[in-house]
Scaffold this motif. Structure first.
Motif, short mmCIF file in Angstrom:
data_model
loop_
_atom_site.label_atom_id
_atom_site.label_comp_id
_atom_site.label_asym_id
_atom_site.label_seq_id
_atom_site.Cartn_x
_atom_site.Cartn_y
_atom_site.Cartn_z
N GLY A 135 0.78 -1.23 0.00
CA GLY A 135 0.00 0.00 0.00
C GLY A 135 0.81 1.28 0.00
N LYS A 136 2.14 1.16 0.05
CA LYS A 136 3.01 2.35 0.08
C LYS A 136 3.38 2.77 -1.34
N LYS A 137 3.79 4.05 -1.48
CA LYS A 137 4.16 4.62 -2.77
C LYS A 137 5.64 4.98 -2.80
N VAL A 138 6.13 5.24 -4.00
CA VAL A 138 7.50 5.73 -4.17
C VAL A 138 7.66 7.00 -3.33
N GLY A 139 8.78 7.08 -2.62
CA GLY A 139 9.06 8.23 -1.76
C GLY A 139 8.71 7.99 -0.31
N GLU A 140 7.88 7.01 -0.04
CA GLU A 140 7.51 6.72 1.34
C GLU A 140 8.61 5.92 2.02
N ILE A 141 8.64 6.03 3.34
CA ILE A 141 9.64 5.35 4.17
C ILE A 141 8.95 4.21 4.92
N VAL A 142 9.64 3.06 4.95
CA VAL A 142 9.16 1.94 5.76
C VAL A 142 10.27 1.56 6.73
N ALA A 143 9.88 1.11 7.92
CA ALA A 143 10.85 0.68 8.92
C ALA A 143 10.64 -0.80 9.20
N VAL A 144 11.73 -1.57 9.07
CA VAL A 144 11.69 -3.00 9.36
C VAL A 144 12.94 -3.34 10.16
N ASN A 145 12.73 -4.03 11.27
CA ASN A 145 13.84 -4.45 12.14
C ASN A 145 14.76 -3.29 12.51
N GLY A 146 14.17 -2.16 12.80
CA GLY A 146 14.93 -1.01 13.26
C GLY A 146 15.67 -0.24 12.17
N LYS A 147 15.47 -0.61 10.92
CA LYS A 147 16.13 0.08 9.82
C LYS A 147 15.08 0.71 8.91
N GLU A 148 15.38 1.92 8.46
CA GLU A 148 14.44 2.61 7.57
C GLU A 148 14.88 2.48 6.13
N TRP A 149 13.88 2.31 5.27
CA TRP A 149 14.10 2.18 3.83
C TRP A 149 13.16 3.11 3.09
N GLU A 150 13.69 3.77 2.06
CA GLU A 150 12.84 4.60 1.21
C GLU A 150 12.52 3.81 -0.06
N ILE A 151 11.26 3.85 -0.44
CA ILE A 151 10.85 3.20 -1.68
C ILE A 151 11.24 4.12 -2.82
N VAL A 152 12.12 3.64 -3.72
CA VAL A 152 12.60 4.49 -4.80
C VAL A 152 12.08 4.06 -6.18
N LYS A 153 11.54 2.84 -6.29
CA LYS A 153 11.03 2.39 -7.59
C LYS A 153 10.07 1.21 -7.41
N LEU A 154 9.04 1.19 -8.24
CA LEU A 154 8.10 0.07 -8.29
C LEU A 154 8.09 -0.48 -9.70
N SER A 155 7.89 -1.77 -9.80
CA SER A 155 7.79 -2.41 -11.12
C SER A 155 6.69 -3.47 -11.05
N ASP A 156 5.77 -3.44 -12.01
CA ASP A 156 4.73 -4.46 -12.05
C ASP A 156 5.09 -5.60 -13.01
N LYS A 157 6.30 -5.54 -13.57
CA LYS A 157 6.76 -6.60 -14.46
C LYS A 157 7.57 -7.62 -13.69
N ALA A 158 7.58 -8.85 -14.17
CA ALA A 158 8.34 -9.91 -13.52
C ALA A 158 9.82 -9.64 -13.69
N GLU A 159 10.47 -9.30 -12.61
CA GLU A 159 11.93 -9.11 -12.61
C GLU A 159 12.52 -10.17 -11.70
N ASN A 160 13.81 -10.32 -11.74
CA ASN A 160 14.55 -11.32 -10.94
C ASN A 160 14.39 -12.66 -11.54
#
Length: 160
Positions: A135-160
């Motif tokens: 539910g988050k967008k590019v530019g938003e910050i998420v915190a997991v296990n005490g570390k913060e991450w900024e969402i910088v890109k989304l892709s709806d295509k199969a990558e990896n």
């Protein structure tokens, strides 16, 4: 009691001790790749079952039967979920590029539990990171296990 009888009894106990594979209580969401993986596992297991039956390998039959029951159940309750093209929020099946405080970037694709392989860049939709991202967008910050991450890109295509 003869040794032959004891060994047969021990073998039966070993076979009985195979146990079932635990099945997650979460919805079995799958990507197209995840659904194909389930189908491949089922085909491989059916082949292994036939080979084990021909050899009379009871231990192998027990293990393959258990795995076949697991993957059959996973196929029966699989829910194919494809991300909405052009979505601007994180959803199941999408790729997400994150940047940490240290400037390092990571890319995760959010997939089903059976398909997840963090060493190859895919995480389960029930993982703490995926749950924080949904539910988050590019530019938003998420915190997991005490570390913060900024969402910088989304892709709806199969990558990896």
């Amino acid at each position: 009691m003869s040794r032959a009888f004891t060994r047969e009894e021990d073998s039966e106990n070993a076979i009985a001790g195979v146990g079932e594979r635990p099945v997650s209580t979460h919805r079995n969401l799958v990507t197209e790749r995840g659904l194909a993986m389930i189908e491949e596992n089922l085909a491989d297991l059916r082949d292994l079952m036939a080979k084990a039956e021909r050899r009379g390998d009871r231990e192998r039959l027990a293990v393959v039967s258990r795995d076949l029951r697991y993957w059959t159940a996973r196929r029966e309750n699989a829910e194919l979920s494809v991300p909405e093209p052009g979505s601007d929020v994180v959803r199941f099946g999408m790729g997400v590029t994150l940047e940490g405080d240290d400037g390092k970037k990571v890319h995760w694709r959010i997939v089903g539990e059976d398909e997840a392989d963090p060493s190859k860049g895919s995480i389960s939709h029930v993982s703490p990171m995926a749950m924080a991202l949904f539910g988050k967008k590019v530019g938003e910050i998420v915190a997991v296990n005490g570390k913060e991450w900024e969402i910088v890109k989304l892709s709806d295509k199969a990558e990896n």
